[in-house]
Design an enzyme around this catalytic site. Structure first.
Site, PDB file in Angstrom:
ATOM      1  N   SER A   8      10.960   4.326  55.304  1.00  0.00           N
ATOM      2  CA  SER A   8      11.575   5.633  55.514  1.00  0.00           C
ATOM      3  C   SER A   8      11.353   6.589  54.350  1.00  0.00           C
ATOM      4  CB  SER A   8      13.073   5.473  55.777  1.00  0.00           C
ATOM      5  OG  SER A   8      13.679   4.744  54.726  1.00  0.00           O
ATOM      6  N   GLU A  51       6.506  -7.557  41.019  1.00  0.00           N
ATOM      7  CA  GLU A  51       5.695  -8.689  41.442  1.00  0.00           C
ATOM      8  C   GLU A  51       5.660  -8.750  42.963  1.00  0.00           C
ATOM      9  OE1 GLU A  51       6.264 -12.119  38.076  1.00  0.00           O
ATOM     10  OE2 GLU A  51       7.960 -11.705  39.388  1.00  0.00           O
ATOM     11  N   ASP A  70      21.452  -2.136  52.262  1.00  0.00           N
ATOM     12  CA  ASP A  70      20.518  -1.838  53.349  1.00  0.00           C
ATOM     13  C   ASP A  70      20.415  -3.073  54.249  1.00  0.00           C
ATOM     14  OD1 ASP A  70      18.450  -1.178  55.049  1.00  0.00           O
ATOM     15  OD2 ASP A  70      17.131  -0.412  53.494  1.00  0.00           O
ATOM     16  N   ASN A  74      13.828  -6.697  54.452  1.00  0.00           N
ATOM     17  CA  ASN A  74      14.083  -6.847  53.023  1.00  0.00           C
ATOM     18  C   ASN A  74      14.278  -8.306  52.611  1.00  0.00           C
ATOM     19  OD1 ASN A  74      14.014  -4.065  52.772  1.00  0.00           O
ATOM     20  ND2 ASN A  74      16.230  -3.830  52.965  1.00  0.00           N
ATOM     21  N   ASP A 102      13.718  -4.479  47.911  1.00  0.00           N
ATOM     22  CA  ASP A 102      14.266  -3.144  48.141  1.00  0.00           C
ATOM     23  C   ASP A 102      15.718  -3.028  47.697  1.00  0.00           C
ATOM     24  OD1 ASP A 102      14.774  -0.584  48.896  1.00  0.00           O
ATOM     25  OD2 ASP A 102      13.974  -0.773  50.918  1.00  0.00           O
TER      26      ASP A 102
END
Length: 454
Positions: free
Chosen positions: A121, A227, A269, A274, A288
């Site tokens: 997004s 990473e 979130d 994720n 994230d």
């Protein structure tokens, strides 16, 4: 967005006409609303993938609705919103990298893939390799997306204000304003880098969860380098053996309880993308950390007691603690208070008994949804601000466990966290170091615990 609304409306009319011509008209079920036929869902996905920002984020929330709202076909179509948006062209992403990291940014890399591996997004992710061979992920923010969030939210508020029959108890304004503040914070990748490092420290010795290392030399306000995280998306774990799925779901709930009641710092979130599961090591890599927030002890002291009351089906305590939390004013009608208690009891159902709770067989979301219309007509105040992000996270967690058909001993996990939360050593540590609750030491769960306030 106006063009999308017109397109969806015309698509719904065309679909209805085709259905009638085929003589297949039938009463609409809850899983097939007219604006979400497969054809209109495809239009919605295409438009939101181009829109990005707040509009795409809201589309991602929609894509996580359960089977009582969306048919399996629609779930598969809308799931693409969680995986990718329309990427920016190569010249644009390189322009952002040069503006943020300087003209010599590529000298630090042995390899950089021009085609992004994911577009979300607010930004897109490219794969690269450092000179020492370390594989990295570079997240690059879309130009202008931070400035667009405010106008996106204003447009949505305008559309809602023009919607006939919108229940007053929905309080859409505070909810969208909260989302706006969160998205604006997510656009600061320096803040996300700090949150990532903080979670990496908090979970450093955890046997199940991994957090990628941040590479500060290739990070800035609009670029974040970490990473490379290994594994497959969580939603691809549905075919794993039941025992493995049960473990994954148990660990996800454990993490959520730790975030809220031990760290008091949560990644909010709910996007399943994720979480990357790596079957060889049986670990999950967390990604994230843009959507992270603190929770005050005053809020968690009350919230943990609401869950405890729901687990024990103590209706009077649910009401009193809900009033202290400002979910209720105390002036609601007896009918609304009863509806609120029923909703909390439904949400607390996983914590009722010692037996594993079968998320795949439960109908919690459907039950709560049945109460919502009446609750929205009589609610007097919006929910407390911290609850918006928290409930999105909890909703995403429960839906992920339902998707994986996991069976979790929820009460046992909660009881361990509850006892540790009220342990005198943890209370003393928080009082001495209130600004750093993440440094609270772990304690022996078998020790005596402080009696929580009634």
């Amino acid at each position: 967005m106006g063009g999308l609304a017109l397109e969806l409306g015309l698509g719904a009319l065309a679909e209805a006409a085709r259905t009638r011509l085929r003589g297949q008209e039938r009463p609409r079920g809850p899983g097939s609303p007219p604006l979400l036929s497969e054809a209109t869902a495809e239009r919605l996905v295409a438009a939101l993938s181009r829109a990005r920002g707040a509009a795409l984020k809201l589309g991602q929330f929609l894509s996580m609705a359960d089977s009582s709202v969306l048919t399996p076909q629609l779930q598969r179509i809308l799931a693409r919103l969680r995986q990718s948006a329309e990427p920016m062209p190569g010249w644009q992403s390189r322009a952002v990298l040069e503006a943020e990291l300087g003209p010599g940014w590529q000298e630090q890399l042995q390899e950089f893939q021009n085609v992004p591996v994911a577009a979300a997004s607010l930004g897109q992710v490219h794969r690269g390799r450092l000179r020492d061979g370390t594989e990295v992920a570079l997240k690059i923010q879309y130009p202008g997306v931070a400035r667009s969030i405010g106008s996106d939210i204003e447009n949505l508020l305008t559309l809602l204000s023009l919607s006939p029959g919108l229940p007053k108890g929905l309080f859409a304004g505070p909810s969208l304003r909260s989302l706006q503040r969160e998205l604006e914070l997510e656009c600061d990748y320096r803040r996300e880098a700090q949150s990532t490092q903080r979670f990496r420290s908090l979970l450093g010795s955890d046997p199940f969860f991994r957090v990628p290392r941040v590479l500060p030399q290739l990070s800035s306000r609009r670029v974040l380098c970490t990473e490379w995280g290994r594994g497959g998306a969580l939603e691809q774990c549905r075919e794993l053996p039941q025992e493995r799925r049960d473990q994954i779901c148990s660990e996800l709930l454990r993490l959520c309880l730790l975030e809220l009641f031990q760290f008091r710092f949560m990644q909010t979130d709910p996007n399943w993308a994720n979480f990357l599961y790596e079957p060889q090591s049986n670990t999950v890599t967390l990604l994230d950390f843009g959507a992270c927030r603190e929770f005050e002890r005053e809020f968690t002291d009350l919230y943990i007691e609401v869950i405890k009351a729901a687990a024990e089906r103590d209706e009077q305590k649910i009401l009193s603690k809900s009033q202290e939390l400002k979910f209720l004013t105390g002036f609601e009608s007896p009918a609304l208070q009863s509806l609120h208690v029923q909703a909390v009891l439904l949400l607390g159902e996983p914590f009722w008994g010692a037996q594993p709770f079968d998320f795949g067989a439960q109908g919690t979301a459907r039950g709560v949804r049945g109460l919502l219309p009446q609750m929205l007509r009589g609610r007097l105040v919006p929910p407390p601000e911290p609850s918006y992000a928290l409930h999105r996270k909890l909703g995403g967690l429960f839906l992920a466990c339902a998707h994986l058909r996991g069976r979790v001993r929820c009460r046992e996990l909660f009881q361990q966290v509850y006892e540790e939360y009220w342990h005198p050593k943890n209370r003393e540590s928080t009082l001495k170091n209130p600004e750093h609750p993440q440094d609270t030491p772990k304690t022996d769960l078998g020790s005596s615990v402080e009696t929580p306030p009634q």
